[in-house]
Design a protein around this motif. Sequence first.
Motif, PDB file in Angstrom:
ATOM      1  N   GLN A 225      -0.539 -46.958 -20.014  1.00  0.00           N
ATOM      2  CA  GLN A 225      -0.113 -48.269 -19.519  1.00  0.00           C
ATOM      3  C   GLN A 225       1.386 -48.255 -19.225  1.00  0.00           C
ATOM      4  OE1 GLN A 225      -1.702 -51.059 -22.586  1.00  0.00           O
ATOM      5  NE2 GLN A 225      -2.923 -51.875 -20.898  1.00  0.00           N
ATOM      6  N   ARG A 226       1.726 -48.936 -18.159  1.00  0.00           N
ATOM      7  CA  ARG A 226       3.109 -48.997 -17.668  1.00  0.00           C
ATOM      8  C   ARG A 226       3.527 -50.449 -17.565  1.00  0.00           C
ATOM      9  NH1 ARG A 226       3.335 -45.700 -12.611  1.00  0.00           N
ATOM     10  NH2 ARG A 226       4.037 -44.071 -14.058  1.00  0.00           N
ATOM     11  N   LEU A 227       4.633 -50.800 -18.207  1.00  0.00           N
ATOM     12  CA  LEU A 227       5.156 -52.168 -18.161  1.00  0.00           C
ATOM     13  C   LEU A 227       6.450 -52.193 -17.355  1.00  0.00           C
ATOM     14  CD1 LEU A 227       5.388 -54.810 -20.939  1.00  0.00           C
ATOM     15  CD2 LEU A 227       7.495 -54.143 -19.781  1.00  0.00           C
ATOM     16  N   ARG A 228       6.558 -53.170 -16.458  1.00  0.00           N
ATOM     17  CA  ARG A 228       7.786 -53.406 -15.710  1.00  0.00           C
ATOM     18  C   ARG A 228       8.209 -54.841 -15.966  1.00  0.00           C
ATOM     19  NH1 ARG A 228       7.654 -48.874 -15.967  1.00  0.00           N
ATOM     20  NH2 ARG A 228       7.602 -47.262 -14.334  1.00  0.00           N
ATOM     21  N   TYR A 229       9.432 -55.010 -16.428  1.00  0.00           N
ATOM     22  CA  TYR A 229       9.971 -56.344 -16.727  1.00  0.00           C
ATOM     23  C   TYR A 229      11.233 -56.518 -15.892  1.00  0.00           C
ATOM     24  CZ  TYR A 229      11.554 -60.320 -19.589  1.00  0.00           C
ATOM     25  OH  TYR A 229      11.965 -61.569 -20.032  1.00  0.00           O
ATOM     26  N   VAL A 230      11.085 -57.177 -14.761  1.00  0.00           N
ATOM     27  CA  VAL A 230      12.169 -57.304 -13.791  1.00  0.00           C
ATOM     28  C   VAL A 230      12.353 -58.766 -13.419  1.00  0.00           C
ATOM     29  CG1 VAL A 230      13.016 -56.610 -11.517  1.00  0.00           C
ATOM     30  CG2 VAL A 230      11.684 -54.992 -12.887  1.00  0.00           C
ATOM     31  N   ASP A 231      13.583 -59.232 -13.532  1.00  0.00           N
ATOM     32  CA  ASP A 231      13.916 -60.623 -13.186  1.00  0.00           C
ATOM     33  C   ASP A 231      13.027 -61.629 -13.918  1.00  0.00           C
ATOM     34  OD1 ASP A 231      15.904 -59.728 -11.440  1.00  0.00           O
ATOM     35  OD2 ASP A 231      14.510 -59.591  -9.759  1.00  0.00           O
ATOM     36  N   GLY A 232      12.718 -61.340 -15.174  1.00  0.00           N
ATOM     37  CA  GLY A 232      11.946 -62.263 -15.998  1.00  0.00           C
ATOM     38  C   GLY A 232      10.447 -62.216 -15.800  1.00  0.00           C
ATOM     39  N   LEU A 233       9.956 -61.331 -14.911  1.00  0.00           N
ATOM     40  CA  LEU A 233       8.519 -61.227 -14.641  1.00  0.00           C
ATOM     41  C   LEU A 233       7.964 -59.946 -15.260  1.00  0.00           C
ATOM     42  CD1 LEU A 233       8.484 -62.291 -10.872  1.00  0.00           C
ATOM     43  CD2 LEU A 233       8.014 -63.722 -12.877  1.00  0.00           C
ATOM     44  N   VAL A 234       6.777 -60.071 -15.896  1.00  0.00           N
ATOM     45  CA  VAL A 234       6.136 -58.939 -16.557  1.00  0.00           C
ATOM     46  C   VAL A 234       4.961 -58.441 -15.717  1.00  0.00           C
ATOM     47  CG1 VAL A 234       4.967 -58.120 -18.640  1.00  0.00           C
ATOM     48  CG2 VAL A 234       6.742 -59.875 -18.815  1.00  0.00           C
ATOM     49  N   GLN A 235       4.910 -57.128 -15.514  1.00  0.00           N
ATOM     50  CA  GLN A 235       3.774 -56.517 -14.815  1.00  0.00           C
ATOM     51  C   GLN A 235       3.306 -55.317 -15.625  1.00  0.00           C
ATOM     52  OE1 GLN A 235       4.321 -54.004 -11.215  1.00  0.00           O
ATOM     53  NE2 GLN A 235       2.942 -55.450 -10.186  1.00  0.00           N
ATOM     54  N   VAL A 236       2.012 -55.255 -15.926  1.00  0.00           N
ATOM     55  CA  VAL A 236       1.434 -54.124 -16.660  1.00  0.00           C
ATOM     56  C   VAL A 236       0.373 -53.482 -15.786  1.00  0.00           C
ATOM     57  CG1 VAL A 236       0.166 -53.380 -18.704  1.00  0.00           C
ATOM     58  CG2 VAL A 236       1.887 -55.189 -18.911  1.00  0.00           C
ATOM     59  N   ARG A 237       0.495 -52.162 -15.576  1.00  0.00           N
ATOM     60  CA  ARG A 237      -0.447 -51.426 -14.747  1.00  0.00           C
ATOM     61  C   ARG A 237      -0.890 -50.172 -15.474  1.00  0.00           C
ATOM     62  NH1 ARG A 237       1.961 -50.466  -8.859  1.00  0.00           N
ATOM     63  NH2 ARG A 237      -0.155 -49.654  -8.618  1.00  0.00           N
ATOM     64  N   SER A 238      -2.004 -49.609 -15.037  1.00  0.00           N
ATOM     65  CA  SER A 238      -2.489 -48.342 -15.593  1.00  0.00           C
ATOM     66  C   SER A 238      -1.974 -47.177 -14.757  1.00  0.00           C
ATOM     67  CB  SER A 238      -4.018 -48.331 -15.618  1.00  0.00           C
ATOM     68  OG  SER A 238      -4.523 -49.358 -16.453  1.00  0.00           O
ATOM     69  N   PHE A 239      -1.836 -46.022 -15.396  1.00  0.00           N
ATOM     70  CA  PHE A 239      -1.425 -44.810 -14.703  1.00  0.00           C
ATOM     71  C   PHE A 239      -1.952 -43.607 -15.490  1.00  0.00           C
ATOM     72  CE2 PHE A 239       1.633 -45.071 -18.023  1.00  0.00           C
ATOM     73  CZ  PHE A 239       2.163 -43.809 -18.214  1.00  0.00           C
ATOM     74  N   GLN A 240      -1.853 -42.422 -14.889  1.00  0.00           N
ATOM     75  CA  GLN A 240      -2.273 -41.212 -15.574  1.00  0.00           C
ATOM     76  C   GLN A 240      -1.221 -40.834 -16.623  1.00  0.00           C
ATOM     77  OE1 GLN A 240      -5.131 -39.485 -15.376  1.00  0.00           O
ATOM     78  NE2 GLN A 240      -5.884 -41.041 -13.937  1.00  0.00           N
ATOM     79  N   PRO A 241      -1.592 -40.767 -17.900  1.00  0.00           N
ATOM     80  CA  PRO A 241      -0.596 -40.437 -18.932  1.00  0.00           C
ATOM     81  C   PRO A 241       0.164 -39.147 -18.660  1.00  0.00           C
ATOM     82  CG  PRO A 241      -2.634 -41.190 -19.944  1.00  0.00           C
ATOM     83  CD  PRO A 241      -2.924 -41.019 -18.482  1.00  0.00           C
TER      84      PRO A 241
END
Length: 323
Positions: A225-241
């Motif tokens: 799982q990959r989390l991006r927290y940019v400008d107050g917005l959270v996005q969680v996506r899947s990726f190949q470990p």
Amino acid sequence: MTSADPVSSRRDQALDWLMRVQQAPHDTQLRAQLAHWCASDVANVEAYGKAERIWRLTGQLAPSTAAQWPPAPAAKVVPLPTRTAPRRRWWLGAAVAACLLVAIAPTLSVRLQADYRTAQGETRDITLADGSVVQMDSDTAIAVDYAGSHRDVRLLAGQAFFKVMPDKAKPFHVRADAVRVTVTGTAFNVELRPGGVGVDVEHGSVRVDDTQRAQALASALSAGQRLRYVDGLVQVRSFQPSQAAAWRQGQLIADEATVAELVAELERYLPGKVVLRDQSLGEQRVTGVYDLRKPEAALSAVVRPHGGKVTAYGPWLVILSRP
């Protein structure tokens, strides 16, 4: 004293700087001093650019410099002009000097706080007191605080991959701006991004919080799982470990990333400032794998499909634009 004396003196200083850099190409402190000298006067930028051209024409440019600034056929390299209209010469010199100041100021501030740091193009592995390992990417800095019942590492710049030794009695924290990543034992990557933070988990799980807002961003971010927290917005996506921290293999993997995001990441591998002049170009989406060992060529590969071009004014300033 004649009017030519200052010119001769400045030329001699520029040649002296050039020879010192050629003798110690990996001395980051020396390069910071050179950048400060260039930024102090537009004429210094011109003098150093002319010294580099003369050095190159006489075949004396050391291979170490070429390695730091690899040639890219798709990139147009424009030397600093010595005979142009005064207004244009002033603009270009001022732009280079301003870019030097922008690049130097954060570096000096980070250096004062950091326990460990890397230069552009350098990676480094650090083993901490408890056996945990931190793999530091290019242009990265960390501060370490191990005391009592806590293990804290602050990411001051860049990105790092952490392999944490398990210890339930002493949680391991990575702090990046207002974001805190908490683990007991796992492997993950943390990156300071423009306006935010990125966290990728290779195995195990982590908790991610915004301490400033007292807000949980992810109570259990797990492997792949990959989390991006940019400008107050959270996005969680899947990726190949297996793709976690691909920079360790010299790769930048983009999956529908914006050109602006990739430019910000590639800039860490270049000695100067990269300016994206076209906002619409920066908003274009890109998918691909790019070679971090050739960052200028990677820049060309990122913008070319969208009609962009790369123009380098020496090693200190790169401009991305569209005709």
